[in-house]
Each structure stands twice: as C-alpha cells, then as structure tokens.
Design an enzyme around this catalytic site. Structure first.
Site, PDB file in Angstrom:
ATOM      1  CG  MET A   1      -1.818   0.844   1.257  1.00 42.79           C
ATOM      2  SD  MET A   1      -2.781   0.991   2.811  1.00 42.79           S
ATOM      3  CE  MET A   1      -4.577   1.385   2.314  1.00 42.79           C
ATOM      4  CB  CYS A   2       2.371   2.969  -2.268  1.00 39.08           C
ATOM      5  SG  CYS A   2       3.700   4.607  -2.053  1.00 39.08           S
TER       6      CYS A   2
END
Lengths: 633, 152
Positions: B88-89
């Site tokens: 997740m970014c």
C-alpha cells in the site's frame, strides 16, 4: 491614620504585588517600576529617516544622524517593546489632598513624548475619579492594560507607530531578544523524537513558526543535503504549507506558503558550514539548470554557467545570502520562472550589447548568440546552437572516427600509439581487437589473430607503430570507430533538423544566400552518388580537416543547405555530409572507390600535421583548450 | 538510538490508548522495527467482519523515512496491490510526502479511512478501481467474498 502610614502602606502593598518594585533611594515615599510592553497584537512600527519623522517630537536621543537621502520606509511588527519606567512619588498630603506624582519614561525613547504626557496625566484623573484615595495600583493596572493594547498607537492616523530609523536597531534587537528569552524558557515537544525539550535545544522555524529539537532537525537536514535531496530541506511539519496557514493559524497571503529554509537558519540549527554551503550550491545549480535563459561556457572543458545577475554568486558569509522569494517553489512571486519575454525563451537577445556573456567559472567572455569568443558588439554573428558541431568538433569527430577504435563495451575511443592489436580497455577492461573492434575473450584473446580465415588473421602486429606504422597494401587497414560513426550521424541528423527550421526563419538571409546557393548547386551537381558513396565510406580513412577549417567562417553556409535529405544520405546530415562533399571537391572530384594506399598515407600525414598544428595554435579561434579536439559534446 | 526511543514511545502510546479496531504487537519481541497489526474491517464497508493482518516495517531511518506497510491478508481493494506483497502506498506513506512527525497511529488511521473509503483515483489496481467506480455492486460483492475467503 496618619498620612505617612497610608503612603507607606500603599507602597508596601505594591511591593508585595510587584516584587520588582524598586524603592527610591532618595525619596522615602518614592519607587520605580518597570512595566513591560508586550501588546497582544504585535505593534506595527514604521521606521522612517529622522527628517520625515519631523512632526513627532524627537526626544534628546532622536539625533538626526541619518542622512535622509533615500526615503526608505520599513514596517516592522514588534511583539515586545522596551519597557516603560514609572517613577512614582507620593507627596505630602496624598491621597487626600494631593495626587500622586508620576513620571514615565520609555527605554530607547520609543514612545512619543506626547503619549507619555497623556499617560502621566491619567494618574491625576484616576485619583480624582476614585475620590482621592490610594490609586497607584489602579494606575499601574491602567498602564499595563494600555501597554497590552499597544497604547492604541495603531489607531493613529498612520495606522502604525512612526519612529525615526535611529531607534530601529535597538527596538528590533529588543524584540528578538525578548522573544528568544521567552522561547528558551519554554518547553516544547519535538514532533520527531516525541520528547519534551527545553527551548534552548529547540529551534523555531522563522517562516512558519514550527518548533523542533535541534538534533532532529540536524539529523534530517544533514541527510537530505548529503543525499542531494535539496527540495526536502523545508519545514518538517506535516501540515506546514498545506492550507497557507502558519502554526498560529494565521492565513498567509499566498495559498501555499514558503517552506524553504534560509541557510542562515540551517546554521542557527547547528548544521555545519560545509553542509549549508553544499545545500546553497546545489540549490543554485538546480535553479540555473532549470532556467532556459542560462547559457553555458562554450569551452567544453569548462561548461560553467554564464554570470547572471539573477543568480548572484554565493557569498562567503552564508548569513548574508539574500532572502530569495524564488526559493519557494509555490509563491511564484518574482523571478522563479523566467519571465515570459517577448521572444521565445531560447531566442538570442536582440541588443548586441546584451550578447556578451562571461563564464562564472573560467571568466571566458563569449557571445551568447554565436558561442564564440566575444567579438565586440559591432560584429555580426549568427545564432548557433551550442549542440551543433563546430568545425573543431567536426574535426574532432573525424579524427576520432578514423584514428581511434572504440571499446565494444563502453565505446571509449582508443588510439593506439604502439604495440599489438589486442587491446584492453582502460576504462572497463574489456579485451578487443583494435583493427576490427571485435570483442575478444580475455582468456584467449590471440585466437582472433591466429585462426586462418578470420578477417584479422595474422594481423596482430599490423600498425604496430600506431597510425604512422606500415599499413598493409591491400586496403584492409584500420577501420576505426564504428560507434562514433553512428553517434556523429545522430548528432548531424539533429543539427540538420535544426538547420531546416532555422532556414525557414532566416528568410531575410535567403536573398544573399541565393546567389551562393546557385553556385553551389552547380558545383554539387551530382551530390547523390557522391553522398551515397560518402556514407558508404564513413569508415574509410578520410581526411577533411583542412576543409573543415576553411569552413569555419561560414557557419551560415550550412544554413543554406536545407535540401530535404536524400533518402539514403539523410542520416549523414549536413554536418557530416557537407564536409564530406567539401572533402570530395577539394580533392578535385570523386574519390576512387577503393582506397589507394599512397593517398591514404598522405591523408594520414596531413591529419597528423593538422592535429599537431592544433595543439600549437589552440585552433586559433575560440581559445579552446587543447583537449578540445578529443572531446565530443 | 534516537529512533528506537521514538518507536518505543509510539508503541507505549498506542498500547495505552489503543486505536479502535486495531491490535498491535511486535512481530518479534526484540525487533522494534517490525510491527504486527490486526485490523478489523470498518463497519459499514464491504470489509466489515474481516480481520486483516498488516505488517509494518519501520526502516532504519525511521522516522525520517516512511514506514512500509503490507497487507498479509489478501484484500480486494483498489489501493492495495493484488499480489503476494499486498503493498500500500498512499498519501503520507509516499517517500516524498512523508513527514517525520507523522506517527504509526496516523498511518493506521489513514489505512482505516482508506478501507472505509477507497480512493480509486489514487489506485494501484486500476482494474479494481475501475470496477469500484463503474460497478459498485460487483465490487462490493467480490470484496465481501474475499473477506469470507481470506480474512476470517
């Protein structure tokens, strides 16, 4: 109750409330109290040269030492002003029949004397209002409240307090010192190490007011600067600069605020001078590079940027580094993006006087239009794209093309001075054949020269003494640079495209050129054969340098050569093509398809002579360094 | 050393004042840089009822560099990569947007907010984002199916 008791009682009470109350040494019923002035709203003060402040009664210290030559106004917001000194004396008969005697004095004489008078009068008024009883406490309270509201000075006609410039320094220093003392006395939680820290080991960023501890700031900025991440040298607070609010919630004028940090602040946080300097230098370099107006020194060994008033050199004392609004990528206030000028960004400045540029690194003065050494403002010169091949560069290409062999791995051109044809690249240690450029297996490189049937069979020692050595008579000789040929073609193609565009622009030059062009057409009647041949022979040892040298003065000659490129010759565009053709012409027409050994030798010789002359004369024109000839842009 | 101290503080803070729907422990007792988080799917979202295992790795440079967050439990979400990494970014987790004063709590709050309201315009899974935008029903269904399959 005796008078004296009442007076004594009041002073005793006061000194209990205000421990800083100083009893007078001469007057038993006298005392002095300092009343700090820290208005709740910072007081706007305008400093003007003393003359202009004429209507304000300057007290003894308002000496007009400043020559009001230039009328510079400066508005400063001050949160802390030097305290008022209140001298009180309770006369005989106070409080029943006589009012208290008060005298006010402002340190640094910053408060106008009429204001002081007004405040002094208030003591008697209060005494009357209170029905002639002890009023000192109420009076002090009144003064404190007046100070809190900045003595309503901001509601004067100017909307600010106007003071002579002479007191500016003292007031500003006092303000800063008081703020600093208050800050140091405080305790702050550093958002990075999440620990409460004393004010003395913290730093408040001047622009946004966010506070962090110095050691965290140092750690972060040092690593950002070390990694070259200059853009990250800004406030660390997550919400800083987001909605245009500062720490105290005040809306700033710009939607996004300045978060860049002045080098002075980095120093104040305790960063090393060396680091800060690196930061400033990197930032300046980035700006220079981003600016399309920047011209670079044409000396290939230098390539420094030309001096520009927009980007002053970095001062030795970083604290004096100018406050630069353009630091803030978002404020977009002034010079940050080069102003859209009337001309396209890369158009040369029209005024001949503006054509001079001086390299900030080597101080070479050159023309920003033609990129040659400065020729004075009266010389006519033609724009030249610095990427275009100059005659020197072409000569350099040619030399590299025919006298060096590239490493098959890294393309470093290599020129053999003596020895066998098994080469090991100085740069990447690749083994290869100097004659044909083949990669060789380092474990058995000589196989290449030992296997019958191979192109280089038994040619290990050919050209043993370098270019001057014996070449074989069969014309198979040294083929030289293949990759360089490709690169040269690539560069020339670009130059060609530019020239076509330029030619379209330079309609006015066209007329003059037309006559010449016709002449040249006649000359170059059958260019196609010749060009095709020229391209086919790029590998062949060709020596056009003298022609290239002749060609120098007519840079514009190339511009009248915008024929749509021949499909095949299209690649070998003007730069290469033109001097190929010149070379052909100079030789009195076509060249035989097969190299004749004698001529080759002669050419080689001519080449070397040329190269030698080069070094001595420094190529006579652009004061170029001798290395120039071996360098390619 | 300073970093360890900060991480310890953060851990203590979060244990004293736990974030709703999150349980946090260290993956290994002696490794402060490896956090194991179990997050309940936010109610009112297709992930309700699911338990998601999230691993947070704090880089050596933390808090100067952002933590790295991965979903160990497979999740059907436009902002989480649909592979074995489950990366997740988003927002503050990006290297250029990370600010040292941000804390893990803030990161977890962000994750929870993103679970409740996916951000299809900032997606790592374009296909899922597209479905989320155009066919919300199908998206919800697949997400719920995945919860049943993987996140129980």
């Amino acid at each position: 109750m005796a008078d004296s008791d009442e007076r004594e009682e009041e002073l005793t009470t006061l000194s209990a409330i205000y421990p800083e109350l100083v009893p007078s040494s001469e007057d038993f019923y006298g005392a002095t109290l300092e009343i700090p002035v820290s208005p709740s709203q910072p007081l706007l003060v305008r400093f003007v040269p003393s003359k202009a402040a004429g209507d304000i009664s300057l007290n003894k210290r308002g000496k007009t030492s400043i020559k009001a030559a230039a009328y510079i106004e400066r508005d400063v917001e001050l949160s802390h002003l030097p305290p008022l000194t209140l001298h009180m004396s309770l006369p005989e008969g106070y409080p029943q029949s006589k009012p208290p005697q008060v005298q006010l004095e402002a340190q640094e004489d910053w408060l106008p004397s009429d204001k002081l008078k007004e405040l002094e009068k208030q003591a008697e008024a209060l005494w009357e209002d209170f029905g002639r009883c002890q009023t000192l406490f109420s009076y002090i309270d009144y003064l404190q409240q007046a100070a809190e509201s900045g003595f309503d000075l901001a509601f004067s006609t100017d909307g600010c307090l106007v003071l002579p410039m002479a007191v500016e320094k003292a007031l500003v220093t006092y303000d800063a010192e008081t703020k600093g003392a208050l800050f140091d006395a405080g305790t702050y939680e550093c958002g990075i190490c999440i620990e409460p820290k004393k004010g003395t080991s913290c730093y408040r960023l001047s622009r946004c007011g966010h506070v962090f501890c110095k050691s965290c700031l140092q750690e972060f900025y040092n690593s950002a600067i070390k990694e070259g991440d200059v853009a990250n040298v800004k406030c660390l607070s997550p919400d800083c600069g987001k909605k245009g609010t500062t720490a105290n919630g005040k809306i700033l004028r710009q939607t996004t605020t300045s978060r860049a940090i002045h080098p002075r602040e980095l120093l104040a946080m305790g960063l090393e001078d060396k680091m800060v300097r690196r930061f400033v230098e990197m930032k300046r370099k980035k700006k220079l590079e981003a600016d399309k107006q920047t011209v670079y020194c044409p000396r290939t060994w230098c390539q420094g940027a030309a001096k520009s008033p927009k980007y002053p050199p970095i001062p030795a004392d970083l604290a004096t580094y100018p406050d630069d609004e353009s630091d803030d990528e978002s404020t977009g206030k002034d010079s940050a993006p080069p102003q859209p000028s009337k001309q396209p960004a890369d158009a040369p400045p029209i005024d001949p006087e503006d054509r001079i540029a001086v390299c900030e690194k080597c101080n070479f003065a050159f023309c920003r239009v033609c990129y040659r050494g400065w020729h004075g403002q009266f010389a006519r010169c033609y724009p030249r794209d610095p990427n275009e091949l100059s005659a020197e560069e072409k000569a350099s290409y040619d030399y590299i093309l025919s006298n060096t062999s590239p490493c098959p791995t890294c393309s470093s051109p290599t020129q053999k001075t003596y020895g066998c044809n098994h080469m090991i690249c100085f740069n990447c240690r690749t083994h290869y054949c100097y004659l044909c450029g083949s990669w060789l297996d380092g474990r058995d490189p000589y196989q290449h020269f030992n296997q019958p049937g191979r192109e280089c069979y038994q040619r290990l020692f050919e050209l043993e003494e370098g270019e001057n050595g014996q070449a074989p008579g069969d014309g198979r000789g040294f083929a030289g640079a293949r990759r360089w040929e490709q690169m040269a073609i690539e560069v020339a193609r670009e130059a060609d495209a530019r020239e076509a565009a330029e030619a379209a622009q330079a309609a006015e030059d066209e007329q003059a050129a037309r006559a010449l062009e016709a002449e040249e057409r006649a000359e170059a009647d059958g260019p196609e054969n010749e060009l095709a041949e020229a391209v086919a022979q790029v590998q062949i040892n060709d020596n056009p340098i003298p022609e290239a040298a002749q060609q120098r003065p007519n840079a514009h000659a190339r511009r009248r050569n915008p024929f749509p490129a021949h499909p095949r010759a299209g690649g070998a565009a003007a730069a290469v093509r033109y001097h190929e053709r010149q070379a052909g012409n100079a030789r009195g027409g076509r060249r035989p398809a097969v190299n004749n050994d004698e001529r080759r030798q002669a050419e080689l010789q001519r080449f070397l002579d040329m190269a030698e002359r080069d070094e001595e004369e420094g190529w006579n024109s652009d004061e170029l360094d001798e290395d120039e000839d071996f360098r390619i842009r | 050393m300073a970093a360890n101290k900060r991480i310890m503080k953060e851990l203590a803070e979060i244990n004293n004042n736990p974030l709703q729907g999150c349980t946090i422990k260290l993956a290994k007792e002696d490794d402060l840089n490896n956090w194991d988080v179990t997050m309940d799917g936010p109610p009112e979202s297709p992930y309700a009822g699911g338990k998601f295992n999230i691993q947070i790795v704090l880089p050596k440079e933390y808090p100067f560099k952002p933590p790295v967050l991965t979903f160990k439990t497979k999740i059907y979400h436009p902002n989480v990569t649909n592979d074995d990494k489950g990366a997740m970014c988003l927002g503050m987790l990006r290297a250029d947007e990370w600010k040292p004063p941000n804390k893990i709590v803030d990161v977890l709050k962000l994750v929870r907010a993103v679970l409740a309201a996916p951000q299809p315009d900032d997606a790592v899974e374009a296909g899922i984002a597209n479905e989320f935008k155009t066919d919300r029903k199908a998206f919800d269904k697949t997400a719920q199916d995945w919860v049943k399959k993987y996140a129980k």
